[in-house]
Design a protein around this motif. Structure first.
Motif, mmCIF file in Angstrom:
data_model
loop_
_atom_site.group_PDB
_atom_site.id
_atom_site.type_symbol
_atom_site.label_atom_id
_atom_site.label_comp_id
_atom_site.label_asym_id
_atom_site.label_seq_id
_atom_site.Cartn_x
_atom_site.Cartn_y
_atom_site.Cartn_z
ATOM 1 N N SER A 1 -3.507 -3.048 -3.421
ATOM 2 C CA SER A 1 -4.626 -3.005 -2.595
ATOM 3 C C SER A 1 -5.855 -3.025 -3.185
ATOM 4 C CB SER A 1 -4.468 -1.256 -1.945
ATOM 5 O OG SER A 1 -5.662 -1.176 -1.126
ATOM 6 N N THR B 1 -12.076 -5.337 -0.618
ATOM 7 C CA THR B 1 -11.423 -4.201 -0.747
ATOM 8 C C THR B 1 -10.317 -4.012 0.121
ATOM 9 O OG1 THR B 1 -13.477 -3.297 -1.604
ATOM 10 C CG2 THR B 1 -11.828 -1.874 -1.016
ATOM 11 N N ALA C 1 -9.440 -3.099 -5.545
ATOM 12 C CA ALA C 1 -10.432 -2.203 -5.379
ATOM 13 C C ALA C 1 -11.536 -2.929 -6.375
ATOM 14 C CB ALA C 1 -10.388 -0.944 -6.033
#
Lengths: 112, 115
Positions: B80, B15, B82
């Motif tokens: 980013s 993550t 997830a």
């Protein structure tokens, strides 16, 4: 809003039987209706496609039936074989540089 | 022709990490697109491009960026990562004109897991 609705989610057919998968669309501007076949671990591949100026298109054991007034189209697989076991997606678009909109897929299992 | 190629085939991210999924085609197709495939959800369009320098958003663009500097390449960037981006990603291309117009060719896919 789901523009192309596909049913059933899964289908089990005996070898030699007829597999039928149905799709319904909402956008009356759609003028291209393909079906894609996907084997596990592979990308989808075009199986057969139809334009709305005809009501039926046949290629070998695969037939698309198209009902413009009902905004529905279906895939028929005659003499289904175990090798036909795959996930099938219907789709629709407007010819040209517009995205294909896919149904959620039908997992077909053909058992001997 | 190699058709549509994608790299990597598999990827595991943590993550918050970023990465780029590569896609290339050698058919001189103007139209390219990225889809994600999740169980029961079908193929959902992330971004698409109708030619070099032109991109547009699809159904699920959040968390992804694309650019199209050449006809051949259409990379997908995860800014980013997830866990909700765990999926199988497919790149596709097609030629809207010519004999096989509108036939969309798919790559073999990238299976991404975000921990």
């Amino acid at each position: 809003q789901q523009q192309v609705k596909q049913s059933p989610q899964s289908l089990i057919v005996q070898k030699g039987g007829i597999s039928i998968i149905n799709c319904a669309y909402e956008n009356t501007a759609f003028d291209y209706f393909p079906w894609y076949q996907q084997f596990p671990g592979k990308g989808p591949a075009l199986l057969i496609a139809i334009r709305p100026d005809v009501s039926e298109k046949k290629e070998g054991r695969f037939t698309i039936s198209f009902n413009k007034s009902a905004k529905q189209f279906s895939l028929h697989i005659m003499d289904s074989q175990p090798g036909d076991s795959a996930t099938y997606f219907c789709a629709a678009s407007i010819i040209g540089n517009t995205p294909l909109v896919f149904g959620k897929g039908t997992r077909l299992s053909v058992i001997a | 022709n190699a058709g549509v190629t994608q790299t990597p085939k598999f990827q595991v991210l943590k993550t918050g990490q970023s990465m780029t999924l590569q896609c290339a085609q050698d058919m001189n197709h103007e139209y390219m697109s990225w889809y994600r495939q999740d169980p029961g959800m079908g193929l959902r369009l992330i971004h698409y491009s109708v030619g070099a320098g032109i991109t547009d958003q699809g159904e699920v663009p959040n968390g992804y960026n694309v650019s199209r500097s050449t006809t051949e390449d259409f990379p997908l960037r995860l800014l980013s990562a997830a866990p909700s981006q765990t999926s199988v990603y497919f790149c596709a291309s097609r030629n809207p004109r010519g004999q096989r117009y509108n036939e969309q060719f798919f790559g073999p896919g990238t299976r991404l897991t975000v921990l």
